[in-house]
Design a protein around this motif. Structure first.
Motif, PDB file in Angstrom:
ATOM      1  N   VAL A 158       4.544   7.047  -9.244  1.00 14.26           N
ATOM      2  CA  VAL A 158       5.127   5.717  -9.019  1.00 14.26           C
ATOM      3  C   VAL A 158       6.572   5.691  -9.500  1.00 14.26           C
ATOM      4  O   VAL A 158       7.446   5.124  -8.835  1.00 14.26           O
ATOM      5  N   PHE A 159       6.867   6.325 -10.641  1.00 11.52           N
ATOM      6  CA  PHE A 159       8.252   6.356 -11.142  1.00 11.52           C
ATOM      7  C   PHE A 159       9.170   7.041 -10.127  1.00 11.52           C
ATOM      8  O   PHE A 159      10.254   6.548  -9.816  1.00 11.52           O
ATOM      9  N   ARG A 160       8.733   8.194  -9.608  1.00  7.01           N
ATOM     10  CA  ARG A 160       9.546   8.931  -8.634  1.00  7.01           C
ATOM     11  C   ARG A 160       9.783   8.105  -7.369  1.00  7.01           C
ATOM     12  O   ARG A 160      10.893   8.039  -6.851  1.00  7.01           O
ATOM     13  N   ILE A 165      -2.644   1.281  -8.141  1.00 10.94           N
ATOM     14  CA  ILE A 165      -2.367   0.233  -7.163  1.00 10.94           C
ATOM     15  C   ILE A 165      -1.235  -0.619  -7.713  1.00 10.94           C
ATOM     16  O   ILE A 165      -1.336  -1.138  -8.826  1.00 10.94           O
ATOM     17  N   CYS A 166      -0.163  -0.749  -6.939  1.00 15.30           N
ATOM     18  CA  CYS A 166       1.010  -1.488  -7.402  1.00 15.30           C
ATOM     19  C   CYS A 166       1.324  -2.674  -6.504  1.00 15.30           C
ATOM     20  O   CYS A 166       0.954  -2.707  -5.339  1.00 15.30           O
ATOM     21  N   GLN A 181       0.806  -1.221   0.000  1.00 16.34           N
ATOM     22  CA  GLN A 181       0.000   0.000   0.000  1.00 16.34           C
ATOM     23  C   GLN A 181       0.838   1.270   0.000  1.00 16.34           C
ATOM     24  O   GLN A 181       0.327   2.337  -0.304  1.00 16.34           O
ATOM     25  N   SER A 182       2.125   1.168   0.298  1.00 11.68           N
ATOM     26  CA  SER A 182       2.956   2.370   0.193  1.00 11.68           C
ATOM     27  C   SER A 182       3.238   2.706  -1.273  1.00 11.68           C
ATOM     28  O   SER A 182       3.798   3.757  -1.563  1.00 11.68           O
ATOM     29  N   PHE A 183       2.832   1.823  -2.181  1.00 17.17           N
ATOM     30  CA  PHE A 183       2.918   2.074  -3.622  1.00 17.17           C
ATOM     31  C   PHE A 183       1.522   2.234  -4.220  1.00 17.17           C
ATOM     32  O   PHE A 183       1.290   1.929  -5.385  1.00 17.17           O
ATOM     33  N   TRP A 184       0.589   2.704  -3.427  1.00 16.88           N
ATOM     34  CA  TRP A 184      -0.753   3.030  -3.901  1.00 16.88           C
ATOM     35  C   TRP A 184      -0.900   4.546  -3.768  1.00 16.88           C
ATOM     36  O   TRP A 184      -0.543   5.137  -2.736  1.00 16.88           O
TER      37      TRP A 184
END
Length: 154
Positions: A106-108, A73-74, A56-59
């Motif tokens: 997400v890229f950053r 959502i990743c 969830q830290s990549f959401w």
């Protein structure tokens, strides 16, 4: 970390206690335009996204005032590859740069954490032309798969 796309829209990290139901509703609304989408009840949908690979830290979510208008959502595989599982923008908010802003977020974050690869899959005949967005974001085709269908009528 909140990123302002323009005066009306901002992107920030997902916060389950605030965003979960809004994200679920945005997912249902934005994915009704995709091939073979079948809605799931809230609990089942969130359960599917709570397996080990989801992080969830990549959401991230995009808001226009109090309305959640887009989300990403990743998953993380092998601790290094980021996989974009879901990217959605509600129909009235498309063509405002929200999808690209979510991808860039997400890229950053991937770069900041030392993750070198971001992956995404797409229906090349996407009704929403998602593949064009991914190409604009700098994704390159790694491989293509074709699925054939024949309808049998009696």
């Amino acid at each position: 970390m909140t990123i302002l796309i323009h005066s009306e829209i901002s992107v920030r990290p997902y916060q389950a206690e605030i965003d979960s139901i809004k994200l679920y509703k945005a997912h249902q609304e934005s994915f009704k335009d995709t091939r073979d989408f079948s809605p799931l009840p809230y609990d089942e949908s969130m359960k599917q996204k709570s397996t080990a690979n989801y992080d969830q830290s990549f959401w991230f979510v995009a808001y226009a005032e109090d309305e959640l208008v887009g989300f990403i959502i990743c998953k993380i595989f092998d601790g290094k590859d980021i996989y974009v599982d879901l990217l959605g923008v509600k129909r009235p908010w498309r063509k405002h740069g929200i999808g690209l802003a979510l991808l860039n977020t997400v890229f950053r974050e991937s770069f900041r954490r030392g993750n070198k690869t971001v992956l995404i899959s797409v229906d090349s005949n996407s009704l929403t032309r998602a593949n064009q967005l991914y190409e604009r974001a700098g994704f390159k085709t790694v491989f293509e798969v074709a699925m054939f269908q024949k309808m049998i009528y009696y």
